[in-house]
Design an enzyme around this catalytic site. Structure first.
Site, short mmCIF file in Angstrom:
data_model
loop_
_atom_site.label_atom_id
_atom_site.label_comp_id
_atom_site.label_asym_id
_atom_site.label_seq_id
_atom_site.Cartn_x
_atom_site.Cartn_y
_atom_site.Cartn_z
N VAL A 135 101.88 66.61 43.31
CA VAL A 135 101.07 67.38 44.25
C VAL A 135 100.67 68.74 43.70
CG1 VAL A 135 101.98 66.24 46.31
CG2 VAL A 135 103.14 68.28 45.41
N SER A 193 111.14 72.26 58.23
CA SER A 193 112.59 72.10 58.36
C SER A 193 113.11 73.14 59.34
CB SER A 193 113.28 72.30 57.01
OG SER A 193 114.68 72.39 57.15
N TYR A 199 114.22 77.47 49.73
CA TYR A 199 113.81 76.37 50.60
C TYR A 199 113.32 76.89 51.95
CZ TYR A 199 114.07 71.76 52.86
OH TYR A 199 113.78 70.59 53.53
#
Length: 250
Positions: free
Chosen positions: A65, A143, A156
Site C-alpha cells: 500500500v 483501533s 501505533y
C-alpha cells in the site's frame, strides 16, 4: 459459516491486508454478501491461496500500500475490468511495540508509513474509481488504541488516531457537490486473531477480565461491522468511529 445475504449485491470491493485475520474475515463476508468482485489485496498472498478457492468472486492482488507504482497498476486493472469501485476497506496495518524510551526511529517510521500514509495513498488511488459514480463507502480499520491510547504503542496509537482524523476530514470533503461518498472507521478492541493466539493464557485472562462481555471478539465481529458500514443500510452515516470492543472502552 454465516448465511449469505445480498447487502453487497453487484458491488466492486477492495480490501487491503486481506490474506488472513481481520482482512480474510472481511473479504469472505463481503463475498458472501453478494459482491460482484472482491479484490483481496496483501503484500503476501500466500496465506490466502487456500481460502480464496472457495470464493469465485474473490480475486487476489499482491500489493504494497506504500508503493505508488503498485497502486497505479491496481487502479488501472480495476478500471479496465469493472470501471468503478463501490467499497474500499483499509485494513492493512502493522505493529512495532516498544516503550517510549526504547522505541526506535525506524519503529516509528515503519508503523506510521504503513498504517497512516498507506491508507492515505490507497484511498487516494481508489478515489477516482468512486468518483465515476459519485458514490461509495470507505471503511478504515482504526483501533481503540487510536481513541484511548495504550502503553508501549506510541507509534501505533498515533497512526490509528491519524486514520480517524483523516476519515473525519474525508467525510466532509468527499460529500461536496452532491456526492454520496462516505468515510467511516471501525475501532476494534481485543480480537481473537493469530496475534492474540500467541499470547500466554494468563495474559489473555487478564485481557478478558477488562471486557464487560467477558470474551475476546472474533474476526467476524469486525467483518459484520464493516459490512454494515459498507452497505446501504448505513447510507446516512459518515465521519463516524464504530467501536467493536465488547464494552472495553466506555
Amino acid at each position: 459459516m454465516n448465511q449469505p445475504n445480498d447487502d453487497m449485491n453487484g458491488k466492486i470491493c477492495v480490501v487491503t491486508g486481506a490474506a488472513r485475520g481481520l482482512g480474510r474475515a472481511i473479504s469472505e463476508t463481503l463475498a458472501r454478501a453478494g459482491a460482484a468482485r472482491v479484490y483481496a489485496c496483501d503484500i503476501n498472498l500466500t496465506p490466502a491461496l487456500g481460502w480464496m478457492e472457495g470464493y469465485p468472486n474473490v480475486t487476489g492482488a499482491t500489493l504494497d500500500v506504500c508503493d505508488p507504482a503498485a497502486l497505479s497498476e491496481l487502479s488501472g486493472r480495476i478500471l479496465a475490468e469493472h470501471g468503478r469501485v463501490d467499497v474500499l476497506v483499509n485494513n492493512a496495518g502493522i505493529t512495532r511495540d516498544a516503550l517510549l524510551d526504547k522505541m526506535t526511529e525506524s519503529d516509528w517510521d515503519l508503523v506510521l508509513n504503513v498504517n497512516l500514509k498507506g491508507i492515505f495513498m490507497m484511498t487516494q488511488a481508489m478515489l477516482p474509481l468512486m468518483k465515476v459514480q459519485m458514490k461509495g463507502s470507505i471503511v478504515s480499520i482504526s483501533s481503540i488504541v487510536g481513541t484511548d491510547g495504550n502503553i508501549g504503542q506510541s507509534n501505533y496509537g498515533a497512526s490509528k488516531g491519524g486514520v480517524i482524523a483523516m476519515t473525519k476530514g474525508w467525510a466532509k470533503e468527499l460529500a461536496r457537490g452532491g456526492a454520496q461518498i462516505r468515510a467511516n472507521c471501525i475501532a476494534p478492541g481485543f480480537i481473537n486473531t493469530e496475534m492474540t493466539q500467541a499470547v500466554p493464557e494468563k495474559v489473555l485472562d487478564k485481557m478478558r477480565s477488562r471486557i464487560p462481555l467477558g470474551e475476546l471478539g472474533e474476526p467476524r465481529d469486525i467483518a459484520e461491522g464493516v459490512l454494515f458500514l459498507a452497505s446501504e443500510r448505513s447510507g446516512y452515516i459518515t465521519g463516524q468511529v464504530l467501536k467493536i470492543d465488547g464494552g472495553l472502552v466506555l
